[in-house]
Design an enzyme around this catalytic site. Structure first.
Site, PDB file in Angstrom:
ATOM      1  N   GLU A 283      57.565  24.062  26.260  1.00 28.90           N
ATOM      2  CA  GLU A 283      57.764  23.814  27.687  1.00 28.90           C
ATOM      3  C   GLU A 283      56.545  23.223  28.372  1.00 28.90           C
ATOM      4  O   GLU A 283      56.601  22.893  29.546  1.00 28.90           O
ATOM      5  CB  GLU A 283      58.167  25.124  28.371  1.00 28.90           C
ATOM      6  CG  GLU A 283      59.476  25.680  27.856  1.00 28.90           C
ATOM      7  CD  GLU A 283      59.816  27.029  28.474  1.00 28.90           C
ATOM      8  OE1 GLU A 283      59.034  27.544  29.306  1.00 28.90           O
ATOM      9  OE2 GLU A 283      60.860  27.582  28.101  1.00 28.90           O
ATOM     10  N   THR A 284      55.421  23.119  27.657  1.00 29.31           N
ATOM     11  CA  THR A 284      54.187  22.621  28.258  1.00 29.31           C
ATOM     12  C   THR A 284      53.744  21.350  27.536  1.00 29.31           C
ATOM     13  O   THR A 284      54.245  21.036  26.452  1.00 29.31           O
ATOM     14  CB  THR A 284      53.066  23.676  28.164  1.00 29.31           C
ATOM     15  OG1 THR A 284      52.683  23.801  26.787  1.00 29.31           O
ATOM     16  CG2 THR A 284      53.520  25.020  28.715  1.00 29.31           C
TER      17      THR A 284
ATOM     18  N   HIS B 147      51.234  20.946  25.810  1.00 28.97           N
ATOM     19  CA  HIS B 147      50.426  21.297  24.641  1.00 28.97           C
ATOM     20  C   HIS B 147      50.860  20.507  23.402  1.00 28.97           C
ATOM     21  O   HIS B 147      50.024  20.019  22.634  1.00 28.97           O
ATOM     22  CB  HIS B 147      50.544  22.806  24.394  1.00 28.97           C
ATOM     23  CG  HIS B 147      49.733  23.304  23.247  1.00 28.97           C
ATOM     24  ND1 HIS B 147      48.365  23.430  23.298  1.00 28.97           N
ATOM     25  CD2 HIS B 147      50.105  23.722  22.010  1.00 28.97           C
ATOM     26  CE1 HIS B 147      47.925  23.901  22.143  1.00 28.97           C
ATOM     27  NE2 HIS B 147      48.961  24.086  21.342  1.00 28.97           N
TER      28      HIS B 147
ATOM     29  N   TRP C 185      50.460  28.073  11.168  1.00 26.66           N
ATOM     30  CA  TRP C 185      51.394  28.123  12.297  1.00 26.66           C
ATOM     31  C   TRP C 185      52.747  27.613  11.822  1.00 26.66           C
ATOM     32  O   TRP C 185      52.810  26.641  11.086  1.00 26.66           O
ATOM     33  CB  TRP C 185      50.860  27.260  13.444  1.00 26.66           C
ATOM     34  CG  TRP C 185      51.512  27.533  14.752  1.00 26.66           C
ATOM     35  CD1 TRP C 185      52.472  26.775  15.351  1.00 26.66           C
ATOM     36  CD2 TRP C 185      51.264  28.633  15.622  1.00 26.66           C
ATOM     37  NE1 TRP C 185      52.839  27.327  16.536  1.00 26.66           N
ATOM     38  CE2 TRP C 185      52.105  28.482  16.738  1.00 26.66           C
ATOM     39  CE3 TRP C 185      50.413  29.738  15.559  1.00 26.66           C
ATOM     40  CZ2 TRP C 185      52.126  29.380  17.795  1.00 26.66           C
ATOM     41  CZ3 TRP C 185      50.439  30.632  16.614  1.00 26.66           C
ATOM     42  CH2 TRP C 185      51.281  30.450  17.700  1.00 26.66           C
TER      43      TRP C 185
ATOM     44  N   SER D 254      47.622  23.523  13.641  1.00 32.40           N
ATOM     45  CA  SER D 254      47.667  22.106  13.311  1.00 32.40           C
ATOM     46  C   SER D 254      46.408  21.353  13.720  1.00 32.40           C
ATOM     47  O   SER D 254      45.968  20.449  13.012  1.00 32.40           O
ATOM     48  CB  SER D 254      48.900  21.461  13.952  1.00 32.40           C
ATOM     49  OG  SER D 254      50.062  21.957  13.323  1.00 32.40           O
ATOM     50  N   PHE D 255      45.805  21.711  14.831  1.00 31.21           N
ATOM     51  CA  PHE D 255      44.612  20.993  15.263  1.00 31.21           C
ATOM     52  C   PHE D 255      43.478  21.161  14.249  1.00 31.21           C
ATOM     53  O   PHE D 255      42.676  20.249  14.033  1.00 31.21           O
ATOM     54  CB  PHE D 255      44.178  21.458  16.662  1.00 31.21           C
ATOM     55  CG  PHE D 255      43.278  20.476  17.351  1.00 31.21           C
ATOM     56  CD1 PHE D 255      43.794  19.326  17.927  1.00 31.21           C
ATOM     57  CD2 PHE D 255      41.916  20.687  17.401  1.00 31.21           C
ATOM     58  CE1 PHE D 255      42.968  18.401  18.548  1.00 31.21           C
ATOM     59  CE2 PHE D 255      41.077  19.777  18.020  1.00 31.21           C
ATOM     60  CZ  PHE D 255      41.605  18.626  18.593  1.00 31.21           C
TER      61      PHE D 255
ATOM     62  N   CYS E 232      53.220  21.720  11.315  1.00 31.88           N
ATOM     63  CA  CYS E 232      54.443  21.563  12.092  1.00 31.88           C
ATOM     64  C   CYS E 232      54.175  21.965  13.538  1.00 31.88           C
ATOM     65  O   CYS E 232      53.725  23.073  13.804  1.00 31.88           O
ATOM     66  CB  CYS E 232      55.552  22.430  11.509  1.00 31.88           C
ATOM     67  SG  CYS E 232      57.084  22.354  12.468  1.00 31.88           S
ATOM     68  N   VAL E 233      54.455  21.031  14.435  1.00 31.33           N
ATOM     69  CA  VAL E 233      54.353  21.304  15.860  1.00 31.33           C
ATOM     70  C   VAL E 233      55.742  21.091  16.449  1.00 31.33           C
ATOM     71  O   VAL E 233      56.347  20.026  16.270  1.00 31.33           O
ATOM     72  CB  VAL E 233      53.328  20.369  16.554  1.00 31.33           C
ATOM     73  CG1 VAL E 233      53.182  20.732  18.017  1.00 31.33           C
ATOM     74  CG2 VAL E 233      51.980  20.441  15.851  1.00 31.33           C
ATOM     75  N   ILE E 234      56.246  22.116  17.135  1.00 29.04           N
ATOM     76  CA  ILE E 234      57.573  22.049  17.747  1.00 29.04           C
ATOM     77  C   ILE E 234      57.396  22.005  19.254  1.00 29.04           C
ATOM     78  O   ILE E 234      56.680  22.818  19.837  1.00 29.04           O
ATOM     79  CB  ILE E 234      58.431  23.265  17.324  1.00 29.04           C
ATOM     80  CG1 ILE E 234      58.595  23.263  15.791  1.00 29.04           C
ATOM     81  CG2 ILE E 234      59.780  23.235  18.030  1.00 29.04           C
ATOM     82  CD1 ILE E 234      59.236  24.513  15.230  1.00 29.04           C
TER      83      ILE E 234
END
Length: 158
Positions: free
Chosen positions: A94-95, A97, A31, A65-66, A89-91
């Site tokens: 809007e939620t 998550h 991701w 990522s999980f 990488c987690v960006i």
């Protein structure tokens, strides 16, 4: 940790042990591939710069990522590694998550470190936007992959 006072790629080479006899596992998320690919390049080149042989750097890819937790756990159980690095990488979106993924990965990697016998190096970028991620994967704040490689070498010698 990147700050205005510290670049992720800055370190004292005299403080880094020789990695020529080390076997390092790297689990990288697919991701955000532009970011994770740059993190991976930084980690591999830094490991090799400190003596790690390319055939002793084993890269496995996971979808997101999980899944880094599972991948790292499997490498710890089955690989004969001196250290394992996770890169993702987690960006923020809007939620909520973002919060769940970041918290879950952080907890999972902390648990592996507290219960396992192999250091697992946390290389998950958690940013508010794409530019912050770019700044930390080879941009103006350096490359988190470099930092993770140095951490892996040092922790393998701990």
């Amino acid at each position: 940790m990147a700050t205005s006072l510290h670049n992720l790629s800055d370190y004292d080479t005299n403080q880094v042990p020789d990695a020529s006899n080390m076997c390092i596992g790297i689990v990288v998320s697919e991701w955000n591939p532009e970011i994770t690919g740059a993190l991976l390049s930084g980690a591999v080149s830094t490991l090799e710069r400190h003596g790690a042989l390319s055939e002793n750097i084993h890269v496995k890819r996971v979808p997101g990522s999980f899944e880094l937790i599972y991948g790292a756990h499997q490498m710890c159980l089955n690989g004969g590694y001196d250290a394992v690095i996770i890169l993702g990488c987690v960006i923020r979106g809007e939620t909520p998550h973002f919060d769940y993924i970041c918290q879950g990965v952080t907890y999972g990697i902390a648990r592996l470190n507290s219960t396992g016998e192999i250091p697992v190096i946390y290389g998950l970028l958690t940013t508010n936007d794409l530019q912050q991620a770019k700044d930390r994967c080879g941009g103006r704040l350096g490359n988190k992959g470099d930092e993770c490689a140095i951490d892996a070498i040092k922790m393998a010698k701990f």
